[in-house]
Design a protein around this motif. Structure first.
Motif, PDB file in Angstrom:
ATOM      1  N   MET A   1       0.855  -1.179   0.000  1.00 32.48           N
ATOM      2  CA  MET A   1       0.000   0.000   0.000  1.00 32.48           C
ATOM      3  C   MET A   1       0.895   1.235   0.000  1.00 32.48           C
ATOM      4  O   MET A   1       1.839   1.320   0.764  1.00 32.48           O
ATOM      5  CB  MET A   1      -0.889  -0.013   1.249  1.00 32.48           C
ATOM      6  N   LYS A   2       0.586   2.151  -0.875  1.00 27.71           N
ATOM      7  CA  LYS A   2       1.380   3.378  -1.000  1.00 27.71           C
ATOM      8  C   LYS A   2       1.082   4.326   0.162  1.00 27.71           C
ATOM      9  O   LYS A   2       0.048   4.228   0.814  1.00 27.71           O
ATOM     10  CB  LYS A   2       1.065   4.062  -2.322  1.00 27.71           C
ATOM     11  N   ARG A   7      -2.258   7.521   4.227  1.00 26.59           N
ATOM     12  CA  ARG A   7      -2.738   8.823   4.726  1.00 26.59           C
ATOM     13  C   ARG A   7      -4.258   8.905   4.627  1.00 26.59           C
ATOM     14  O   ARG A   7      -4.924   9.432   5.518  1.00 26.59           O
ATOM     15  CB  ARG A   7      -2.077   9.965   3.963  1.00 26.59           C
ATOM     16  N   THR A   8      -4.822   8.388   3.539  1.00 28.65           N
ATOM     17  CA  THR A   8      -6.279   8.372   3.388  1.00 28.65           C
ATOM     18  C   THR A   8      -6.903   7.513   4.474  1.00 28.65           C
ATOM     19  O   THR A   8      -7.909   7.893   5.079  1.00 28.65           O
ATOM     20  CB  THR A   8      -6.670   7.848   1.992  1.00 28.65           C
ATOM     21  N   ALA A  32      -6.933  -0.020  -4.048  1.00 26.00           N
ATOM     22  CA  ALA A  32      -5.580  -0.431  -3.684  1.00 26.00           C
ATOM     23  C   ALA A  32      -5.578  -1.638  -2.748  1.00 26.00           C
ATOM     24  O   ALA A  32      -4.640  -2.440  -2.788  1.00 26.00           O
ATOM     25  CB  ALA A  32      -4.832   0.731  -3.035  1.00 26.00           C
ATOM     26  N   ILE A  33      -6.613  -1.770  -1.926  1.00 20.95           N
ATOM     27  CA  ILE A  33      -6.648  -2.902  -1.007  1.00 20.95           C
ATOM     28  C   ILE A  33      -7.387  -4.093  -1.608  1.00 20.95           C
ATOM     29  O   ILE A  33      -7.587  -5.094  -0.932  1.00 20.95           O
ATOM     30  CB  ILE A  33      -7.241  -2.522   0.367  1.00 20.95           C
ATOM     31  N   PHE A  82     -10.841  -4.669   8.524  1.00 22.78           N
ATOM     32  CA  PHE A  82      -9.810  -3.734   8.947  1.00 22.78           C
ATOM     33  C   PHE A  82     -10.062  -3.308  10.374  1.00 22.78           C
ATOM     34  O   PHE A  82     -11.160  -2.892  10.721  1.00 22.78           O
ATOM     35  CB  PHE A  82      -9.774  -2.502   8.052  1.00 22.78           C
ATOM     36  N   ASP A  83      -9.044  -3.423  11.193  1.00 23.09           N
ATOM     37  CA  ASP A  83      -9.099  -2.952  12.572  1.00 23.09           C
ATOM     38  C   ASP A  83      -8.029  -1.873  12.704  1.00 23.09           C
ATOM     39  O   ASP A  83      -6.842  -2.173  12.579  1.00 23.09           O
ATOM     40  CB  ASP A  83      -8.820  -4.098  13.536  1.00 23.09           C
ATOM     41  N   PRO A  84      -8.423  -0.623  12.919  1.00 20.56           N
ATOM     42  CA  PRO A  84      -7.427   0.456  12.943  1.00 20.56           C
ATOM     43  C   PRO A  84      -6.374   0.282  14.029  1.00 20.56           C
ATOM     44  O   PRO A  84      -5.279   0.816  13.916  1.00 20.56           O
ATOM     45  CB  PRO A  84      -8.264   1.714  13.166  1.00 20.56           C
ATOM     46  N   GLU A  85      -6.665  -0.485  15.041  1.00 14.78           N
ATOM     47  CA  GLU A  85      -5.693  -0.690  16.109  1.00 14.78           C
ATOM     48  C   GLU A  85      -4.697  -1.795  15.759  1.00 14.78           C
ATOM     49  O   GLU A  85      -3.555  -1.744  16.161  1.00 14.78           O
ATOM     50  CB  GLU A  85      -6.420  -1.030  17.398  1.00 14.78           C
ATOM     51  N   LYS A  86      -5.135  -2.783  15.007  1.00 18.13           N
ATOM     52  CA  LYS A  86      -4.279  -3.916  14.666  1.00 18.13           C
ATOM     53  C   LYS A  86      -3.697  -3.808  13.268  1.00 18.13           C
ATOM     54  O   LYS A  86      -2.763  -4.505  12.935  1.00 18.13           O
ATOM     55  CB  LYS A  86      -5.076  -5.216  14.764  1.00 18.13           C
ATOM     56  N   GLY A  87      -4.274  -2.978  12.421  1.00 17.53           N
ATOM     57  CA  GLY A  87      -3.810  -2.859  11.044  1.00 17.53           C
ATOM     58  C   GLY A  87      -4.644  -3.731  10.125  1.00 17.53           C
ATOM     59  O   GLY A  87      -5.658  -4.292  10.514  1.00 17.53           O
ATOM     60  N   MET A  88      -4.198  -3.864   8.905  1.00 15.82           N
ATOM     61  CA  MET A  88      -4.923  -4.659   7.919  1.00 15.82           C
ATOM     62  C   MET A  88      -4.794  -6.141   8.257  1.00 15.82           C
ATOM     63  O   MET A  88      -3.813  -6.557   8.819  1.00 15.82           O
ATOM     64  CB  MET A  88      -4.354  -4.439   6.519  1.00 15.82           C
TER      65      MET A  88
END
Length: 93
Positions: A1-2, A7-8, A32-33, A82-88
């Motif tokens: 992922m770029k 940032r998005t 992208a994902i 997707f969990d923002p705390e754990k990442g993708m």
């Protein structure tokens, strides 16, 4: 992922919610994902990623996503794993 996609992603999950996020950036992140884009009638678009499906309307004539669209994008990403705390999950690796 770029880095632009990261940032998005940070902007989507930021608190307070981002106010100046272009809808095109959200679409590019989804693609992208690995999400599949299905064009609908008019400004309607549908993204499918695994078992998750999100239906959106592209904002027009403005380029910026509205707050409810950012909230819906956040929900779609969470439903896709997707969990923002754990990442993708595994589809990022």
């Amino acid at each position: 992922m770029k880095s632009i996609h990261r940032r998005t992603l940070l902007a989507i999950f930021s608190d307070p919610m981002a106010r100046s996020l272009q809808w095109r950036q959200i679409e590019m992140l989804f693609l992208a994902i690995g999400a599949q884009l299905v064009e609908g009638r008019g400004s309607r678009v549908r993204f499918m990623l695994g078992d998750a499906m999100g239906t959106f309307h592209r904002p027009h004539p403005a380029k910026d996503a509205k707050p409810y669209q950012i909230r819906d994008a956040r929900t779609f990403l969470r439903n896709a794993g997707f969990d923002p705390e754990k990442g993708m999950r595994e589809w990022e690796q």
